[in-house]
Design an enzyme around this catalytic site. Structure first.
Site, PDB file in Angstrom:
ATOM      1  CE  LYS A  60      49.164  29.776  17.884  1.00  0.00           C
ATOM      2  NZ  LYS A  60      47.791  29.672  18.393  1.00  0.00           N
ATOM      3  CB  SER A 310      52.876  36.166  16.300  1.00  0.00           C
ATOM      4  OG  SER A 310      52.587  36.187  14.911  1.00  0.00           O
TER       5      SER A 310
END
Length: 327
Positions: A60, A310
Site C-alpha cells: 500500500k 502484499s
C-alpha cells in the site's frame, strides 16, 4: 449501504508509468525471488514479489506516496483523513510524514496493534471508531466533512491504484515471460492495478484475484458484475471488507481473468509455508496468493507464476494463532 453510482475514471497504463517515475525518488524496487521448495510444493515456477520488504511492510505504501505527491500544499496543511484496517492507514501516515501533511486515520476498535503502533509512529492522529471497517469508514467521512480535510478512499482513488500497480510493472520488467500473477483483494486496488499493467504489457498474462471465503463481497461483485454486500468475518484484516469498491471492480470486470476464494485455514497454512520455505513473514492476506496457487495447482502446473506477497504485518497473537492451528 447502497451501490455507489459515481466514481472517478480509472487510471491508465500511462498513469502507472508516471507513478513509477514518482516512486523512484522514494522507493527501491522490491525483490522478486524464486524458491525451489515452493516450486516443488505447487508444481509451478513460483516468483514471490516481496512487498513485505517495503518500509511499512506492505504494498500500500506505493499508492500512498503516489497519492500524496499530487496533493496541493494547502490541502496537505489542512490534512487528509482515511479509514483503514491497517496497511492503507500506514501508507497514508508514512506518506503524510514524508510530504509534511496532517493525517487522521479512522480504524476499527479491534485493529491490529502492530499496525496501529506503526501509524502513530509516523505521526498520524489515529482514532478508533466502530466495530469494523465499514463503521470506521463512515466515521472517517464524517471527520473529513467536519474538519475540512480531504477524505482518501482506500479503493476508489485512481492515484492509489496507479501507485500500487507499479508492483506488477516491476514484475513484468524483471520477468517478462511470467504466465500468471496472483493478487489479494481487500478493496481491490492491488488486483485492479495488476490487471491494468498485465493487459497493457501482454494480454496473455493471466491475472488472478483472491479473497477470503469469510469476506466474499469483492468476489461476489466480480462474479455477478453488480454491487454485492456480504458478511465480513475473516481474520485477515487486509481482506476484511463487507462491501466492494466500484472503481476497482469496474477495472476487474474488464481485465481480470479469474477470482478465487480461500479459507482461513488455507491462508494460515500459506503463512506457515512462507516461514518454512522462503524464511519470510507474511500476514494472512499477504499469504493468500500462495493459498490460491495451491488451490489452482493443477491449472497452473508448469507455469511461471508471480505471487504478490502484499504484506508482512502480522501481530504476535496472529502468528501464535497461525502456528497453533497447524494439525
Amino acid at each position: 449501504m447502497t451501490e455507489q453510482s459515481t466514481f472517478p475514471p480509472p487510471p491508465s497504463f500511462a498513469d502507472v508509468l508516471a507513478a513509477q517515475k514518482v516512486l523512484r525518488g522514494y522507493l527501491a524496487p522490491t525483490p522478486l525471488h524464486n524458491y525451489p521448495v515452493l516450486d516443488a510444493a505447487t508444481g509451478a515456477e513460483v516468483w514471490v514479489k516481496h512487498e513485505n520488504y517495503l518500509p511499512i511492510g506492505a504494498f500500500k505504501l506505493r499508492g500512498g506516496i503516489n497519492f500524496m505527491a499530487g496533493v496541493p500544499a494547502d490541502q496537505r496543511k489542512r490534512g487528509v483523513v482515511t479509514a483503514s484496517t491497517g496497511n492503507h492507514g500506514q501508507s497514508v501516515a508514512y506518506a503524510a510524514r514524508l510530504f509534511g501533511a496532517k493525517a487522521v486515520i479512522s480504524v476499527p476498535e479491534n485493529a491490529n496493534p502492530v499496525k496501529l503502533e506503526a501509524m502513530r509512529a509516523n505521526g498520524a492522529d489515529v482514532r478508533l471508531n466502530g466495530a469494523d471497517f465499514e463503521q470506521a469508514k463512515k466515521h472517517g467521512e464524517r471527520i473529513a466533512e467536519e474538519e475540512g480535510m480531504q477524505f482518501v478512499s482506500s479503493g476508489d482513488e485512481p492515484a492509489l491504484i496507479a501507485g500500487v500497480a507499479t508492483h506488477t510493472l516491476e514484475i513484468v520488467q524483471e520477468k517478462p515471460d511470467v504466465d500468471a500473477i496472483i493478487v489479494p483483494v481487500g478493496g481491490g486496488s492491488g488486483a485492479s492495478g495488476a490487471s491494468i499493467v498485465a493487459k497493457g504489457v501482454n494480454p496473455a498474462i493471466r491475472t488472478v484475484a483472491v479473497c477470503a471465503e469469510a469476506s466474499p463481497a469483492a468476489y461476489l461483485a466480480w462474479r455477478d458484475r453488480a454491487w454485492r454486500e456480504a458478511p465480513n468475518r475473516t481474520a485477515a484484516e487486509g481482506l476484511a471488507t463487507g462491501a466492494p469498491y466500484m472503481l476497482p471492480q469496474s477495472i476487474l470486470w474488464e481485465n481480470l481473468d479469474d477470482f478465487v476464494t480461500v479459507s482461513e485455514g488455507e491462508m494460515f497454512a500459506a503463512v506457515r509455508m512462507y516461514l518454512e520455505t522462503a524464511k519470510t513473514l507474511a500476514e494472512p492476506a499477504g499469504a493468500s496468493p500462495l493459498a490460491a496457487l495451491l488451490r489452482l495447482k493443477d491449472e497452473l502446473a508448469g507455469k511461471r507464476v508471480a505471487l504478490i506477497l502484499s504484506g508482512g504485518n502480522i501481530s504476535p497473537q496472529q502468528l501464535r494463532t497461525v502456528l497453533e492451528s497447524q494439525a
